[in-house]
Design a protein around this motif. Structure first.
Motif, PDB file in Angstrom:
ATOM      1  N   ASN A  55      13.793  50.773  88.502  1.00  0.00           N
ATOM      2  CA  ASN A  55      13.083  52.028  88.240  1.00  0.00           C
ATOM      3  C   ASN A  55      12.588  52.711  89.503  1.00  0.00           C
ATOM      4  OD1 ASN A  55      12.430  53.685  85.937  1.00  0.00           O
ATOM      5  ND2 ASN A  55      10.272  53.341  86.364  1.00  0.00           N
ATOM      6  N   GLY A  56      12.963  52.199  90.682  1.00  0.00           N
ATOM      7  CA  GLY A  56      12.427  52.750  91.920  1.00  0.00           C
ATOM      8  C   GLY A  56      12.863  54.168  92.197  1.00  0.00           C
ATOM      9  N   SER A  57      14.113  54.500  91.877  1.00  0.00           N
ATOM     10  CA  SER A  57      14.600  55.849  92.154  1.00  0.00           C
ATOM     11  C   SER A  57      13.902  56.895  91.292  1.00  0.00           C
ATOM     12  CB  SER A  57      16.115  55.918  91.933  1.00  0.00           C
ATOM     13  OG  SER A  57      16.463  55.534  90.624  1.00  0.00           O
ATOM     14  N   ASN A  58      13.312  56.461  90.192  1.00  0.00           N
ATOM     15  CA  ASN A  58      12.665  57.421  89.294  1.00  0.00           C
ATOM     16  C   ASN A  58      11.370  57.981  89.864  1.00  0.00           C
ATOM     17  OD1 ASN A  58      14.747  56.715  87.702  1.00  0.00           O
ATOM     18  ND2 ASN A  58      13.563  55.791  86.060  1.00  0.00           N
ATOM     19  N   TRP A  59      10.851  57.362  90.902  1.00  0.00           N
ATOM     20  CA  TRP A  59       9.619  57.863  91.494  1.00  0.00           C
ATOM     21  C   TRP A  59       9.875  58.951  92.534  1.00  0.00           C
ATOM     22  CZ3 TRP A  59       5.380  57.001  89.023  1.00  0.00           C
ATOM     23  CH2 TRP A  59       5.267  55.869  88.223  1.00  0.00           C
ATOM     24  N   ASN A  60      11.122  59.138  92.921  1.00  0.00           N
ATOM     25  CA  ASN A  60      11.365  60.161  93.943  1.00  0.00           C
ATOM     26  C   ASN A  60      12.717  60.826  93.760  1.00  0.00           C
ATOM     27  OD1 ASN A  60      13.022  57.991  95.311  1.00  0.00           O
ATOM     28  ND2 ASN A  60      10.995  57.165  95.702  1.00  0.00           N
ATOM     29  N   PHE A  61      13.800  60.101  94.006  1.00  0.00           N
ATOM     30  CA  PHE A  61      15.116  60.720  94.114  1.00  0.00           C
ATOM     31  C   PHE A  61      15.525  61.489  92.863  1.00  0.00           C
ATOM     32  CE2 PHE A  61      19.828  60.500  94.150  1.00  0.00           C
ATOM     33  CZ  PHE A  61      20.041  61.201  95.325  1.00  0.00           C
ATOM     34  N   THR A  62      15.252  60.967  91.697  1.00  0.00           N
ATOM     35  CA  THR A  62      15.724  61.606  90.467  1.00  0.00           C
ATOM     36  C   THR A  62      14.950  62.869  90.115  1.00  0.00           C
ATOM     37  OG1 THR A  62      14.292  60.218  89.083  1.00  0.00           O
ATOM     38  CG2 THR A  62      16.527  59.426  89.527  1.00  0.00           C
ATOM     39  N   LYS A  63      13.933  63.177  90.860  1.00  0.00           N
ATOM     40  CA  LYS A  63      13.123  64.367  90.588  1.00  0.00           C
ATOM     41  C   LYS A  63      13.302  65.449  91.652  1.00  0.00           C
ATOM     42  CE  LYS A  63       9.538  61.928  87.979  1.00  0.00           C
ATOM     43  NZ  LYS A  63      10.054  60.552  88.002  1.00  0.00           N
ATOM     44  N   LEU A  64      14.417  65.393  92.397  1.00  0.00           N
ATOM     45  CA  LEU A  64      14.598  66.292  93.534  1.00  0.00           C
ATOM     46  C   LEU A  64      15.766  67.259  93.377  1.00  0.00           C
ATOM     47  CD1 LEU A  64      14.127  63.735  96.461  1.00  0.00           C
ATOM     48  CD2 LEU A  64      12.376  65.072  95.285  1.00  0.00           C
ATOM     49  N   TRP A  65      16.325  67.405  92.162  1.00  0.00           N
ATOM     50  CA  TRP A  65      17.570  68.145  92.039  1.00  0.00           C
ATOM     51  C   TRP A  65      17.519  69.329  91.078  1.00  0.00           C
ATOM     52  CZ3 TRP A  65      21.469  66.982  95.363  1.00  0.00           C
ATOM     53  CH2 TRP A  65      21.288  65.808  96.115  1.00  0.00           C
ATOM     54  N   GLY A  66      16.612  69.336  90.157  1.00  0.00           N
ATOM     55  CA  GLY A  66      16.522  70.430  89.196  1.00  0.00           C
ATOM     56  C   GLY A  66      15.382  71.369  89.508  1.00  0.00           C
ATOM     57  N   PRO A  67      15.240  72.452  88.711  1.00  0.00           N
ATOM     58  CA  PRO A  67      14.203  73.451  88.983  1.00  0.00           C
ATOM     59  C   PRO A  67      12.795  72.924  88.746  1.00  0.00           C
ATOM     60  CG  PRO A  67      15.257  73.875  86.871  1.00  0.00           C
ATOM     61  CD  PRO A  67      16.045  72.787  87.530  1.00  0.00           C
ATOM     62  N   LYS A  68      11.877  73.374  89.595  1.00  0.00           N
ATOM     63  CA  LYS A  68      10.469  73.024  89.446  1.00  0.00           C
ATOM     64  C   LYS A  68       9.683  74.117  88.724  1.00  0.00           C
ATOM     65  CE  LYS A  68      11.060  69.316  92.014  1.00  0.00           C
ATOM     66  NZ  LYS A  68      10.728  67.940  91.635  1.00  0.00           N
ATOM     67  N   VAL A  69      10.388  75.181  88.307  1.00  0.00           N
ATOM     68  CA  VAL A  69       9.744  76.268  87.569  1.00  0.00           C
ATOM     69  C   VAL A  69       9.063  75.699  86.337  1.00  0.00           C
ATOM     70  CG1 VAL A  69      10.144  78.403  86.298  1.00  0.00           C
ATOM     71  CG2 VAL A  69      11.437  77.945  88.392  1.00  0.00           C
ATOM     72  N   ASN A  70       7.797  76.094  86.132  1.00  0.00           N
ATOM     73  CA  ASN A  70       7.012  75.618  84.982  1.00  0.00           C
ATOM     74  C   ASN A  70       6.971  74.090  84.897  1.00  0.00           C
ATOM     75  OD1 ASN A  70       6.517  78.268  84.195  1.00  0.00           O
ATOM     76  ND2 ASN A  70       6.865  77.826  82.029  1.00  0.00           N
ATOM     77  N   ASN A  71       7.135  73.440  86.044  1.00  0.00           N
ATOM     78  CA  ASN A  71       7.087  71.978  86.085  1.00  0.00           C
ATOM     79  C   ASN A  71       8.158  71.341  85.201  1.00  0.00           C
ATOM     80  OD1 ASN A  71       5.824  69.727  87.282  1.00  0.00           O
ATOM     81  ND2 ASN A  71       4.664  69.298  85.414  1.00  0.00           N
ATOM     82  N   LEU A  72       9.310  72.010  85.075  1.00  0.00           N
ATOM     83  CA  LEU A  72      10.399  71.464  84.255  1.00  0.00           C
ATOM     84  C   LEU A  72      10.867  70.112  84.787  1.00  0.00           C
ATOM     85  CD1 LEU A  72      12.524  74.682  83.651  1.00  0.00           C
ATOM     86  CD2 LEU A  72      10.991  73.552  82.035  1.00  0.00           C
TER      87      LEU A  72
END
Length: 656
Positions: free
Chosen positions: A356-373
């Motif tokens: 689960n280590g990648s879920n704390w950083n890498f997997t949250k770096l590719w999609g839009p951050k608009v409205n905290n999506l």
């Protein structure tokens, strides 16, 4: 250099028990207690000696997750968002600030003072700066190989093969970034002398090649088929094999043959034709090694093959039930108990990532951050429009700018190379599979057109949190990694890892070496494929058209297609900067710009009911976001000043 060597000079001679993958291969590492302090014990048998070797594997940095938010795509392929992304290595490289590599912890090149730890299982404790340490350790092992008396010949071969490979690999990884280095092939005593001169890239590459060749002759095709490996069946996937050594033998020779290292750094290489000028003798040697690797793979003797590209739903990466392997699994797995990615295709990887280590950083770096999506860090990796328009051609195999390609700027997403639909999120793409709340309903289908709700405007929040380029990427991380679909949550069992080498790369390098020597018809006697066959094999895998006849009539035009295929197949995997560097294209237009796609929607196309690739647009054009002002010095990264001041035979790279 003296400092680099001295800090490791009193390294213990212990047979260290270090994890490799999800297990530590306990049968290998159940060593005698006294071996931690007694060099005679450390090297006396396979179990103890293999424990000593394990540390080299453990030091391999995780390119995508060696810090909270990492970057590794530094060509014209990717740009970061404004705001949070401005501090990353990518943004600094765009400004020509290469010195940022050693003052920034956000890449696999560097970790801050005191952070490196060769025995740690923490992915944040590793970087390329382990190189001198590992090289010294491998030399220590090679100088004590005669102490391995209580071992079979197979066991001796496996130990020596790994030592030689790792010594060469860490040298190779350094020289592609920094140019030629001293080739350290012995343990330097505590009192020196420290006077090893920097070799040229080609000189150092040839020393690497000697070790890779020797390693290939000692290592097995498949550890599971060795007497030793049968003790740890199912736990040998990450171990170095013959094909891995052959692949890197071919790579280091091909890089040595490439224009940068044959002709030297220069501008104007595209116009002058220097970009096509390889050392054909070295390219021939590279082709020999790569052909041998291909023959091994295609014989079925290895655990490697091309992963299948069969999807029942390409946008959601849902594999067809008939598929025996999955292309997406090369880069990530989900719902498979955090299985190490790589599928049947990965040849070279580092240690297994933490659960689960990648879920704390890498997997949250590719999609839009608009409205905290997409939650957490305000960092977004996004593909540039110019790279997508260059790399991802049409399904018929032709590049977009070919007059016969059939590309229609009023329907720009139609009939594209199938990898486009796998890798890229474009206008109208269904980003949220789960029906969102009322506030987020406008964002379920991406609006990437000029003025759309996912593109920069006068609103600072949208400018920082949407797409600067008109695209997002989901090749390495699926789009379901968002607040609604929640694939990055614990229940998704999502595991990511980016391999250092995979089977497709072997075919691509073979095709390039063949193109440099003769052209598309080149065929090495060690395998059954011509250079063009290697490219067409990859296109057959995804259902794209073969290299057109018009590109087979001219050696340079075929090389262009080989390079474009490499850009598409290996997109966003961290190779582009090195490719542009060695081809002498870093300074050349259009490889020095990054653009955004401009267009408007036409009519009342219903994206909720229709495939977005069929939509009509108008005003198809590009706007330059960044133009990189590079000089000759930008073909190599600078060395740290602390290193170059140590002795006169270790100079700084030109221009720095």
């Amino acid at each position: 250099m003296k400092k680099l060597f001295n800090q490791y000079i009193f390294m213990g001679m212990a047979a260290l028990s270090l994890a490799l993958g999800s297990v530590s291969c306990a049968d290998y590492l159940d060593k005698e207690p006294d071996s931690d302090v007694n060099p005679e014990m450390a090297f006396m048998n396979f179990t103890n000696f293999q424990g000593f070797v394990e540390e080299a594997y453990n030091c391999i940095p995780n390119k995508e997750s060696n810090f909270w938010c990492c970057t590794f795509n530094w060509g014209e392929d990717e740009i970061m968002n404004t705001g949070g992304g401005d501090s990353h290595v990518t943004a600094h490289f765009d400004l020509g600030d290469y010195r940022n590599w050693y003052s920034n912890d956000q890449s696999f090149l560097h970790r801050g003072s005191g952070s490196l730890n060769s025995t740690s299982n923490d992915k944040f404790a590793h970087s390329l700066e382990h190189a001198w340490y590992v090289i010294r350790k491998m030399n220590l092992g090679l100088e004590n190989i005669d102490k391995l008396t209580n071992a079979t010949q197979e066991e001796k071969n496996l130990i020596k093969g790994q030592l030689l490979f790792m010594r060469a690999w860490w040298h190779e990884e350094m020289i592609v970034w920094f140019g030629g280095m001293p080739y350290v092939d012995h343990v330097i005593p505590a009192d020196g002398p420290f006077d090893l001169p920097r070799l040229s890239f080609q000189e150092c590459a040839l020393r690497c090649a000697e070790d890779f060749r020797a390693a290939a002759d000692l290592l097995p095709d498949n550890w599971d088929n060795t007497t030793v490996g049968k003790k740890t069946l199912g736990k040998n996937d990450l171990r170095i094999t013959k094909v891995c050594a052959l692949g890197y033998l071919g790579k280091v020779l091909l890089w040595a043959a490439s224009p940068l290292n044959e002709k030297g750094a220069q501008t104007g290489a595209a116009k002058s034709g220097v970009t096509y000028q390889y050392n054909t003798e070295l390219a021939g040697r590279a082709a020999d090694a790569l052909a041998e690797a291909i023959a091994e793979i295609e014989s079925g003797r290895t655990p490697y093959s091309l992963a299948e590209f069969k999807y029942s739903d390409i946008y959601n990466h849902e594999a067809d039930k008939s598929a025996n392997s999955c292309f997406s699994d090369i880069f990530y797995t989900t719902g498979q108990s955090w299985k190490m990615p790589g599928s049947v295709e990965a040849i070279m990887r580092g240690p297994m990532p933490d659960i689960n280590g990648s879920n704390w950083n890498f997997t949250k770096l590719w999609g839009p951050k608009v409205n905290n999506l997409v939650e957490h860090d305000a960092i977004i990796h996004m593909p540039t429009a110019n790279y997508i328009n260059y790399a991802y051609g049409m399904a018929n195999g032709l590049p977009l700018d070919d007059p016969e390609s059939g590309f229609d700027p009023t329907h720009p997403f139609k009939d594209r190379d199938p990898r486009f639909y796998h890798d890229i999120m474009f206008d109208g793409f269904k980003f949220l599979n789960t029906t969102p709340g009322n506030d987020d309903k406008p964002f379920q289908y991406l609006e990437m057109f000029t003025g759309g709700n996912m593109v920069p405007t006068g609103d600072p929040a949208r400018s920082a949190n949407g797409s600067r380029t008109g695209y997002f990427c989901q090749k390495l991380v699926p789009h379901q990694c968002n607040r609604y679909d929640g694939m990055y949550n614990w229940g998704g069992a999502l595991q990511t890892y980016l391999p250092y080498m995979r089977v497709a790369d072997i075919y691509l390098m073979y095709a390039e070496a063949g193109a440099a020597i003769q052209g598309p018809a080149y065929k090495n006697n060690k395998c059954q494929r011509a250079a063009v066959d290697a490219i067409n094999l990859l296109r057959d895998r995804v259902g794209a058209g073969h290299v057109a006849e018009k590109y087979l009539m001219d050696k340079n035009k075929f090389m262009d297609e080989v390079r474009r295929e490499r850009a598409c197949e290996l997109a966003f995997e961290g190779f582009r900067w090195n490719d542009l560097q060695r081809w002498l294209l870093l300074t050349e237009y259009p490889y020095n710009v990054k653009t955004r796609q401009e267009f408007k929607r036409v009519g009342n196309f219903d994206y909720t009911k229709n495939d977005p690739r069929d939509a009509e647009v108008t005003g198809w054009s590009e706007t330059v976001i960044v133009e990189r002002d590079y000089a000759l010095k930008h073909y190599l990264l600078p060395l740290k000043n602390d290193d170059i001041y140590l002795y006169s035979e270790f100079p700084q790279n030109p221009g720095w």
